[in-house]
Design a protein around this motif. Structure first.
Motif, mmCIF file in Angstrom:
data_model
loop_
_atom_site.group_PDB
_atom_site.id
_atom_site.type_symbol
_atom_site.label_atom_id
_atom_site.label_comp_id
_atom_site.label_asym_id
_atom_site.label_seq_id
_atom_site.Cartn_x
_atom_site.Cartn_y
_atom_site.Cartn_z
ATOM 1 N N PRO A 84 -3.348 -6.043 -10.021
ATOM 2 C CA PRO A 84 -4.697 -5.664 -9.569
ATOM 3 C C PRO A 84 -5.810 -6.398 -10.307
ATOM 4 N N ASP A 85 -5.597 -6.715 -11.576
ATOM 5 C CA ASP A 85 -6.649 -7.374 -12.345
ATOM 6 C C ASP A 85 -6.826 -8.833 -11.938
ATOM 7 N N LYS A 86 -5.698 -9.510 -11.734
ATOM 8 C CA LYS A 86 -5.768 -10.914 -11.314
ATOM 9 C C LYS A 86 -5.915 -11.055 -9.804
ATOM 10 N N LYS A 87 -5.677 -9.951 -9.090
ATOM 11 C CA LYS A 87 -5.726 -9.946 -7.619
ATOM 12 C C LYS A 87 -4.761 -10.981 -7.046
ATOM 13 N N GLN A 88 -3.586 -11.030 -7.654
ATOM 14 C CA GLN A 88 -2.568 -11.991 -7.236
ATOM 15 C C GLN A 88 -1.246 -11.279 -6.955
ATOM 16 N N GLU A 89 -0.519 -11.820 -5.980
ATOM 17 C CA GLU A 89 0.833 -11.332 -5.739
ATOM 18 C C GLU A 89 1.762 -11.941 -6.781
ATOM 19 N N VAL A 90 2.465 -11.080 -7.512
ATOM 20 C CA VAL A 90 3.377 -11.531 -8.562
ATOM 21 C C VAL A 90 4.758 -11.820 -7.993
ATOM 22 N N SER A 91 5.216 -10.957 -7.090
ATOM 23 C CA SER A 91 6.503 -11.168 -6.430
ATOM 24 C C SER A 91 6.558 -10.331 -5.167
ATOM 25 N N SER A 92 7.590 -10.584 -4.366
ATOM 26 C CA SER A 92 7.742 -9.843 -3.116
ATOM 27 C C SER A 92 9.226 -9.730 -2.780
ATOM 28 N N LEU A 93 9.540 -8.777 -1.928
ATOM 29 C CA LEU A 93 10.926 -8.552 -1.504
ATOM 30 C C LEU A 93 10.924 -8.284 -0.009
ATOM 31 N N LYS A 94 11.587 -9.158 0.741
ATOM 32 C CA LYS A 94 11.722 -8.964 2.194
ATOM 33 C C LYS A 94 12.799 -7.911 2.407
ATOM 34 N N LEU A 95 12.381 -6.667 2.203
ATOM 35 C CA LEU A 95 13.314 -5.554 2.160
ATOM 36 C C LEU A 95 13.833 -5.160 3.529
ATOM 37 N N THR A 96 12.951 -5.222 4.530
ATOM 38 C CA THR A 96 13.257 -4.603 5.815
ATOM 39 C C THR A 96 12.331 -5.142 6.886
ATOM 40 N N SER A 97 12.717 -4.954 8.126
ATOM 41 C CA SER A 97 11.802 -5.204 9.240
ATOM 42 C C SER A 97 11.250 -3.880 9.767
ATOM 43 N N ALA A 98 11.583 -2.779 9.081
ATOM 44 C CA ALA A 98 11.091 -1.457 9.467
ATOM 45 C C ALA A 98 9.779 -1.144 8.756
ATOM 46 N N ALA A 99 9.145 -0.066 9.181
ATOM 47 C CA ALA A 99 7.943 0.418 8.486
ATOM 48 C C ALA A 99 8.357 1.089 7.184
ATOM 49 N N ILE A 100 7.491 0.982 6.169
ATOM 50 C CA ILE A 100 7.722 1.612 4.861
ATOM 51 C C ILE A 100 6.768 2.789 4.734
ATOM 52 N N PHE A 101 7.328 3.999 4.576
ATOM 53 C CA PHE A 101 6.502 5.209 4.567
ATOM 54 C C PHE A 101 6.202 5.743 3.171
ATOM 55 N N ASP A 102 7.047 5.465 2.185
ATOM 56 C CA ASP A 102 6.793 5.998 0.848
ATOM 57 C C ASP A 102 7.532 5.170 -0.191
ATOM 58 N N ILE A 103 6.977 5.160 -1.416
ATOM 59 C CA ILE A 103 7.594 4.491 -2.567
ATOM 60 C C ILE A 103 7.433 5.417 -3.770
ATOM 61 N N LYS A 104 8.551 5.709 -4.454
ATOM 62 C CA LYS A 104 8.491 6.504 -5.679
ATOM 63 C C LYS A 104 9.366 5.841 -6.749
ATOM 64 N N PHE A 105 8.966 6.018 -8.022
ATOM 65 C CA PHE A 105 9.676 5.404 -9.140
ATOM 66 C C PHE A 105 10.371 6.460 -10.000
ATOM 67 N N TYR A 106 11.534 6.078 -10.538
ATOM 68 C CA TYR A 106 12.197 6.865 -11.583
ATOM 69 C C TYR A 106 12.981 5.911 -12.463
ATOM 70 N N LYS A 107 12.596 5.832 -13.739
ATOM 71 C CA LYS A 107 13.222 4.898 -14.687
ATOM 72 C C LYS A 107 13.186 3.493 -14.106
ATOM 73 N N ASN A 108 14.332 2.844 -13.906
ATOM 74 C CA ASN A 108 14.320 1.470 -13.396
ATOM 75 C C ASN A 108 14.563 1.397 -11.887
ATOM 76 N N ASP A 109 14.460 2.538 -11.206
ATOM 77 C CA ASP A 109 14.680 2.561 -9.759
ATOM 78 C C ASP A 109 13.383 2.776 -8.995
ATOM 79 N N ALA A 110 13.238 2.056 -7.901
ATOM 80 C CA ALA A 110 12.197 2.352 -6.919
ATOM 81 C C ALA A 110 12.901 2.859 -5.661
ATOM 82 N N PHE A 111 12.482 4.023 -5.187
ATOM 83 C CA PHE A 111 13.041 4.599 -3.968
ATOM 84 C C PHE A 111 12.048 4.361 -2.839
#
Length: 299
Positions: A84-111
């Protein structure tokens, strides 16, 4: 109880779908159908700061505190990690061609909850998919983490809430009771109760330590409930609906304390999609299809 509108933030060109806390208590992020990701300062509502622009609508934002990166779930394209500070994309993941409805974190996992019914488990450090949890043919809409019981809840469009193990990812329990899509799930701050709501306009409360036994069922709104959030001190919670109203509830008795609407409080004119209850003077933020974000003082 007094609820007073403090500010209205404008600038989005289309429906606002998601709100997320920023690294400082007076900051938050917003995004929606226009693909604009904006950082706001609650002390300076006139200063919206454009962080990123993606070419498709966004339903899901998640700020990862330890890395300082904002995860943006772009529909049909996957995940974008933004500094957010640099306003730059650091990395990306072509995870899916579906819509993404939610993202939650726990330890080293993103759900990550997807519209094809999959919950993707992503390794945060490697930014690689560890597991696909496919428990339904219909959309996974909302995720809530319970670190006490080491499990997480997912609300689905097949009217069901499913409980998974946080470490093995196994399906532990299926919670039924809703008659339509479950749009929002939230654990109480003490993790004793799970609140669920959605298209059937019912708010349901489940007792976690009693194997998610039904505790309360409340006809809370006239139309679909899109968001449930607790106040920072855990004494209140708020619901937001397609019926254009925000309702404030007592978190212990589940008694309705206040209705915030257009007629009485100059509220939103269309569906309210998301709520965020901040630590900054306990201000409540709401985002709507009317392209605006409202800030409320609850006292």
């Amino acid at each position: 109880m007094i609820v007073e509108k403090i500010d209205t933030f404008g600038g989005h060109r289309d429906c606002v779908y998601s709100l997320e806390k920023g690294p400082q208590s007076n900051q938050f992020f917003s995004t929606g159908a226009d693909g604009l990701v904006v950082r706001w300062n609650l002390g300076r509502p006139d200063l919206g700061d454009l962080i990123a622009k993606v070419p498709a609508s966004v339903y899901a934002l998640a700020f990862h505190w330890s890395s300082g990166l904002l995860w943006v779930g772009q529909n049909y394209e996957g995940l974008h990690l933004i500094d957010p500070d640099k306003k730059q994309e650091v990395s990306s993941l072509k995870l899916t061609s579906a819509a993404i409805f939610d993202i939650k974190f726990y330890k080293n996992d993103a759900f990550v909850a997807l519209s094809d019914g999959i919950v993707a488990v992503v390794d945060i450090e490697q930014l690689a998919v560890k597991k696909h949890l496919k428990a339904s043919e219909q959309s996974a809409r909302s995720i809530a983490i319970n670190p006490v019981e080491r499990e997480f809840a997912v609300g689905y469009s097949d009217n069901v809430v499913r409980i998974f193990d946080l470490t093995t990812y196994e399906l532990k329990r299926i919670v039924t009771g809703h008659t339509n899509s479950v749009f929002t799930v939230a654990y109480s701050p003490d993790f004793r109760f799970l609140l669920t709501a959605g298209r059937d306009a019912h708010l349901k409360v489940w007792e976690v330590e009693r194997q998610y036994e039904a505790y309360q069922s409340i006809v809370a709104h006239m139309f679909a409930i899109n968001s449930v959030v607790f106040s920072p001190d855990g004494t209140l919670f708020a619901t937001a609906s397609m019926d254009k109203a925000i309702k404030i509830w007592d978190a212990e008795t589940y008694k309705l304390l206040k209705v915030v609407d257009r007629a009485r409080h100059a509220g939103h004119g269309t569906s309210i999609n998301k709520l965020l209850w901040t630590d900054y003077e306990s201000q409540l933020i709401s985002a709507s299809d009317d392209r605006t974000i409202s800030v409320w003082k609850v006292a």
